[in-house]
Design an enzyme around this catalytic site. Structure first.
Site, short mmCIF file in Angstrom:
data_model
loop_
_atom_site.label_atom_id
_atom_site.label_comp_id
_atom_site.label_asym_id
_atom_site.label_seq_id
_atom_site.Cartn_x
_atom_site.Cartn_y
_atom_site.Cartn_z
N ILE A 14 -8.56 -6.37 2.95
CA ILE A 14 -8.22 -6.61 1.62
C ILE A 14 -7.20 -5.28 0.99
O ILE A 14 -6.65 -5.41 0.15
CB ILE A 14 -9.29 -6.86 0.55
CG1 ILE A 14 -10.19 -5.82 0.72
CG2 ILE A 14 -9.99 -8.14 0.64
CD1 ILE A 14 -11.53 -5.79 -0.14
N GLY A 17 -4.65 1.64 2.68
CA GLY A 17 -3.85 2.75 1.96
C GLY A 17 -3.15 3.62 2.89
O GLY A 17 -2.98 3.33 3.97
N VAL A 22 -9.36 -1.26 4.33
CA VAL A 22 -10.50 -1.89 3.25
C VAL A 22 -10.81 -3.26 3.59
O VAL A 22 -9.65 -4.08 3.56
CB VAL A 22 -10.26 -1.44 2.05
CG1 VAL A 22 -11.57 -2.13 1.23
CG2 VAL A 22 -10.03 -0.09 1.51
N LYS A 37 -14.53 0.48 3.58
CA LYS A 37 -13.37 1.26 4.02
C LYS A 37 -13.42 2.19 4.94
O LYS A 37 -14.68 2.88 5.12
CB LYS A 37 -13.07 2.06 2.62
CG LYS A 37 -11.97 3.27 2.44
CD LYS A 37 -11.67 3.86 1.18
CE LYS A 37 -10.87 4.90 1.29
NZ LYS A 37 -10.33 5.21 -0.20
N ASP A 129 -6.78 11.57 -8.95
CA ASP A 129 -5.84 10.47 -8.52
C ASP A 129 -6.07 9.24 -9.18
O ASP A 129 -5.98 8.03 -8.79
CB ASP A 129 -6.20 10.14 -6.84
CG ASP A 129 -4.94 9.32 -6.42
OD1 ASP A 129 -4.04 9.36 -6.66
OD2 ASP A 129 -5.22 8.84 -5.13
N ASN A 134 -5.70 2.67 -8.64
CA ASN A 134 -7.40 3.03 -8.20
C ASN A 134 -7.95 2.56 -9.23
O ASN A 134 -9.07 3.23 -9.61
CB ASN A 134 -7.22 4.59 -7.94
CG ASN A 134 -6.64 5.11 -6.79
OD1 ASN A 134 -6.50 4.33 -5.71
ND2 ASN A 134 -6.07 6.25 -6.80
N ASP A 146 -11.55 4.96 -5.68
CA ASP A 146 -11.00 5.99 -4.66
C ASP A 146 -11.07 7.28 -5.07
O ASP A 146 -10.09 8.03 -5.63
CB ASP A 146 -9.41 5.49 -4.73
CG ASP A 146 -8.59 6.30 -3.48
OD1 ASP A 146 -9.28 6.89 -2.82
OD2 ASP A 146 -7.30 5.80 -3.59
P1 ATP Z 1 -4.62 5.86 -1.05
O1 ATP Z 1 -3.35 5.78 -0.35
O2 ATP Z 1 -4.27 5.30 -2.60
O3 ATP Z 1 -5.06 7.12 -1.29
P2 ATP Z 1 -6.73 4.99 0.28
O4 ATP Z 1 -6.64 5.01 1.54
O5 ATP Z 1 -7.61 6.05 -0.28
O6 ATP Z 1 -5.42 4.74 -0.55
P3 ATP Z 1 -8.16 2.86 -1.40
O7 ATP Z 1 -6.95 3.23 -2.45
O8 ATP Z 1 -9.39 3.27 -1.78
O9 ATP Z 1 -7.64 3.44 0.05
O10 ATP Z 1 -8.11 1.58 -0.86
C1 ATP Z 1 -6.87 0.90 -0.46
C2 ATP Z 1 -6.81 -0.52 -0.99
O11 ATP Z 1 -8.06 -1.48 -0.59
C3 ATP Z 1 -6.92 -0.83 -2.58
O12 ATP Z 1 -5.40 -0.23 -2.92
C4 ATP Z 1 -7.30 -1.95 -2.88
O13 ATP Z 1 -6.32 -2.94 -2.80
C5 ATP Z 1 -8.31 -2.05 -1.80
N1 ATP Z 1 -9.76 -1.59 -1.95
C6 ATP Z 1 -10.18 -0.49 -2.00
N2 ATP Z 1 -11.54 -0.56 -2.32
C7 ATP Z 1 -11.64 -1.83 -3.05
C8 ATP Z 1 -12.82 -2.30 -3.65
N3 ATP Z 1 -14.08 -1.73 -3.65
N4 ATP Z 1 -12.73 -3.53 -3.85
C9 ATP Z 1 -11.69 -4.40 -3.65
N5 ATP Z 1 -10.54 -3.80 -3.07
C10 ATP Z 1 -10.76 -2.51 -2.72
MG MG Z 2 -6.02 4.34 -3.62
MG MG Z 3 -7.09 7.65 -1.93
#
Ligand code: ATP
Ligand code: MG
Ligand code: MG
Length: 260
Positions: A14, A17, A22, A37, A129, A134, A146
């Site tokens: 879904i 990042g 995730v 994740k 962030d 987020n 996040d």
């Molecule tokens: P970033 O590059 O923003 O730091 P990241 O690697 O830290 O990304 P997240 O932002 O936590 O990752 O998650 C990436 C994507 O996954 C989110 O943009 C969202 O689309 C999806 N996602 C993350 N957590 C959830 C959740 N709890 N429920 C639904 N979708 C989620």
């Molecule tokens: Mg994020």
């Molecule tokens: Mg992040």
């Protein structure tokens, strides 16, 4: 043996990042849906692991709050960190939704995320962030997620800075005295983006205007809301409201009356 595959049935990816992906999963033993994740790179070094662990340590230390994406558990597998979280419907990323928010909706986002920030700031943690990407929505409730950049407020040193578009000038100048007020600036920038209906540019005059506290007026929105955003992105962190002051602003009486 993989804990991930033993405990969960993977339904679909879904999100993706910068350093993680995730999945929507079903937990076999309780039959419920979750988001899991995991880092896409293997975390070989101690320093890398410690940085990744900040996210789960912050979530675990905070405890649960209606306006924060729920955290269930975490573990290492193949040198990757796995995090089991509450599954949300979607994030508010403007670039993906191109959706215009009404003033009522924007006030809901602002009020609910202000309450999330009040909760984490009172527990000594800054998110660092905050941005539409987020902020998640689940069953009509907005939730901050996040915590990959979260850090202790009084450490006055961010582990990793968030998205530069939402960072105030003092962070770009490496002044880390008021990390809670960094979140207030970012939330102001995020809300400005939501009412503007198009993403903040990576660089250029509009970002500069925002960081200098000069934001162009947006037609169709109350001056009360625009003035509130304006103090949130004030170049002087001391003049920005605290999350508690923000959450208690009388502007939200309207939202609460309508919801009742
Ligand atoms: P970033 O590059 O923003 O730091 P990241 O690697 O830290 O990304 P997240 O932002 O936590 O990752 O998650 C990436 C994507 O996954 C989110 O943009 C969202 O689309 C999806 N996602 C993350 N957590 C959830 C959740 N709890 N429920 C639904 N979708 C989620
Ligand atoms: Mg994020
Ligand atoms: Mg992040």
């Amino acid at each position: 043996l993989s804990r991930y595959h033993t405990d969960f049935h993977e339904i679909k990816q879904i999100g993706m990042g910068n350093f993680s992906c995730v999945f929507k999963v079903l937990k076999r033993i309780d039959g419920c849906l979750y988001a899991v994740k995991h880092s896409t790179r293997q975390l070989h070094q101690d320093a890398e692991r410690r940085k990744a662990l900040m996210e789960v340590q912050a979530l675990a230390a905070l405890g649960s709050h209606e306006n924060i994406v729920g955290y269930y558990s975490s573990w290492f597998e193949n040198e990757q960190l796995y995090i089991q979280m509450e599954l949300c419907d979607q994030s508010l990323s403007i670039s993906r939704s191109c959706q215009l928010f009404t003033e009522g909706e924007v006030l809901q986002v602002l009020h609910q995320i202000a309450k999330a920030l009040q909760f984490i700031h009172e527990r000594g943690i800054a998110h660092l962030d905050v941005k539409p990407d987020n902020i998640y929505i689940k069953n009509g409730v907005y939730k901050l997620g996040d915590f990959g950049c979260a850090t202790l407020i009084d450490k006055s040193l961010p582990i990793e800075e968030g998205d530069a578009r939402y960072m105030p000038q003092e962070i770009l100048n490496e002044k880390y005295d008021h990390l809670d007020k960094v979140d207030i600036f970012s939330l102001g920038a995020a809300i400005y983006e939501l009412i503007r209906g198009s993403p903040l540019p990576e660089s250029g005059s509009r970002v500069l205007n925002l960081k200098e506290g000069k934001l162009p007026l947006l037609p169709g929105h109350s001056l009360q809301l625009q003035n509130l955003i304006k103090v949130m992105v004030d170049p002087d962190p001391v003049r920005r409201p605290s999350a508690k002051e923000l959450a208690e602003n009388p502007i939200f009486d309207r939202v609460l009356r309508n919801a009742a």
